[in-house]
Structures are given as C-alpha cells and as structure tokens.
Design an enzyme around this catalytic site. Structure first.
Site, PDB file in Angstrom:
ATOM      1  N   HIS A   1       0.819  -1.215   0.000  1.00  0.00           N
ATOM      2  CA  HIS A   1       0.000   0.000   0.000  1.00  0.00           C
ATOM      3  C   HIS A   1       0.850   1.261   0.000  1.00  0.00           C
ATOM      4  O   HIS A   1       2.060   1.235   0.245  1.00  0.00           O
ATOM      5  CB  HIS A   1      -0.945   0.001   1.215  1.00  0.00           C
ATOM      6  CG  HIS A   1      -0.249   0.099   2.544  1.00  0.00           C
ATOM      7  ND1 HIS A   1       0.159   1.288   3.081  1.00  0.00           N
ATOM      8  CD2 HIS A   1       0.089  -0.858   3.451  1.00  0.00           C
ATOM      9  CE1 HIS A   1       0.728   1.070   4.267  1.00  0.00           C
ATOM     10  NE2 HIS A   1       0.696  -0.228   4.506  1.00  0.00           N
TER      11      HIS A   1
ATOM     12  N   CYS B   1       2.868  -4.815   6.943  1.00  0.00           N
ATOM     13  CA  CYS B   1       2.543  -4.462   5.568  1.00  0.00           C
ATOM     14  C   CYS B   1       3.764  -3.858   4.865  1.00  0.00           C
ATOM     15  O   CYS B   1       4.693  -3.367   5.512  1.00  0.00           O
ATOM     16  CB  CYS B   1       1.383  -3.477   5.515  1.00  0.00           C
ATOM     17  SG  CYS B   1      -0.223  -4.203   5.936  1.00  0.00           S
TER      18      CYS B   1
END
Length: 206
Positions: A166, A182
């Site tokens: 992301h 992440c």
C-alpha cells in the site's frame, strides 16, 4: 589540436545517456516523477525526493529471476520491491517493511486491488493502540489514511493474510523497518505499481 579524443569521449557519453544506464546499475531512473498529483479528487503532495536515498527512487534495473513477468518480489532486507518485467529487467521501488517482531515472509497472491481504500485496524493493533478503536468500523479514504492512494490485498491458501502492499503519506519511512508487517511504498510509487500489477499476481516476500 587533436579533436579525435574529444569526439570519441563525447560519442561515448552520448551513448551512455541514450542507454539510460548509470554507474550503479540503474537502467532508468524516475526521480522526476514524485511531484504533486491530482488523483480521484485528492491532491497528493510532492515528495521531497532529494531527502530519500537515490537507491530507493523508482527505477528500472537489471534483475535475473526464474519468476515470470508480472511477479512481485519483496526483498525485506534491502527494502526493495521488484516488479518483474521482460528481458531480465524489473521495476524497483523503495519500501518500508515490518519492524522487529512483525516481519514475515512467504508466497501470496494479489486477490484485490483498491483505489483510495478504507483502512480498518485489526483487533490486535487496537489492543496495542486503544486510540485506534474509533476506526474499528473503518477509516475513510484520504490523504492521512495509512493505506494511502492504493492497496493490493494479499491472500494465500488460508485466505486473507492481513498484509497489504500500500501507499503511505510517511515518506520518511521508506528504507526503514517501521510497519506492522505491511509493505509500504510512496504514494506515487504505489499508483505506478497498481497500474502494472494484475489480480492473481504472485507475490514473494523474502
């Protein structure tokens, strides 16, 4: 004056410039593409790219792998994400990765892609940071959203891994181990990767 050495040097210099190859192995550098961007009604600010080491700027590099084009390979040690291309090349992005205790590795697939995604903190994160409880139902998209401008959702045989590729508004985190697992990219980079990666793409995290 003997002009021959001058013309030889000039010709060699021009050839190198046309090839776009630098002394550190970069075949093409995209440093100029971190300016402000208007996207889906949002105005992404420019990134102070001069404050980020050059090796983490988006660039095409030579990259030998047996994986097919379209595969995404994440090198958590070096803080690079490679999007495999044809002819022994890859698009390389600088990334931020999981901090100590939140590292992970394995193979997954891109199951979903979202533009300006909603961010929902997982229950373990809320227990660690109770102030995030207000976003239990999801934090709306926006410039301050931790998922940034795009997110690619990673699934494996067990389903949703909970991990994402992301964007991030925190450009200072690129090249560092700071996340909860992440893989984060500059917003301008995740938009570029989003446009290249396909649903079902193989993702290898090392």
């Amino acid at each position: 004056m003997n002009w021959k050495p001058f013309f030889v040097a000039a010709t060699l210099g021009l050839s190198a410039a046309l090839a776009g190859c630098s002394s550190d192995g970069s075949l093409r550098l995209f440093t100029s593409e971190y300016g402000a961007v208007t996207d889906a009604g949002y105005r992404l600010p420019s990134v102070p790219i001069s404050q980020i080491p050059r090796k983490y700027h988006r660039q095409i590099v030579s990259y030998e792998t047996k994986e097919k084009p379209g595969t995404i390979i994440v090198d958590t040690k070096e803080k690079y994400l490679y999007f495999v291309m044809d002819d022994g090349k890859a698009m390389r992005y600088g990334i931020g990765v999981g901090r100590e205790g939140f590292e992970w590795s394995g193979v997954a697939r891109v199951a979903m892609k979202r533009e300006w995604p909603t961010w929902t903190p997982p229950a373990p994160m809320i227990r660690r940071q109770p102030e995030l409880a207000k976003w239990r139902g999801g934090m709306p998209p926006g410039l301050s959203n931790p998922l940034g401008a795009r997110a690619l959702y990673l699934f494996d045989r067990g389903g949703d891994t909970g991990y994402r590729l992301h964007g991030t508004p925190e450009w200072q985190s690129i090249g560092r181990a700071v996340s909860s697992g992440c893989i984060r990219l500059l917003n301008q980079d995740i938009i570029d990767l989003y446009n290249r990666a396909e649903i079902g793409a193989k993702v290898i995290v090392r």
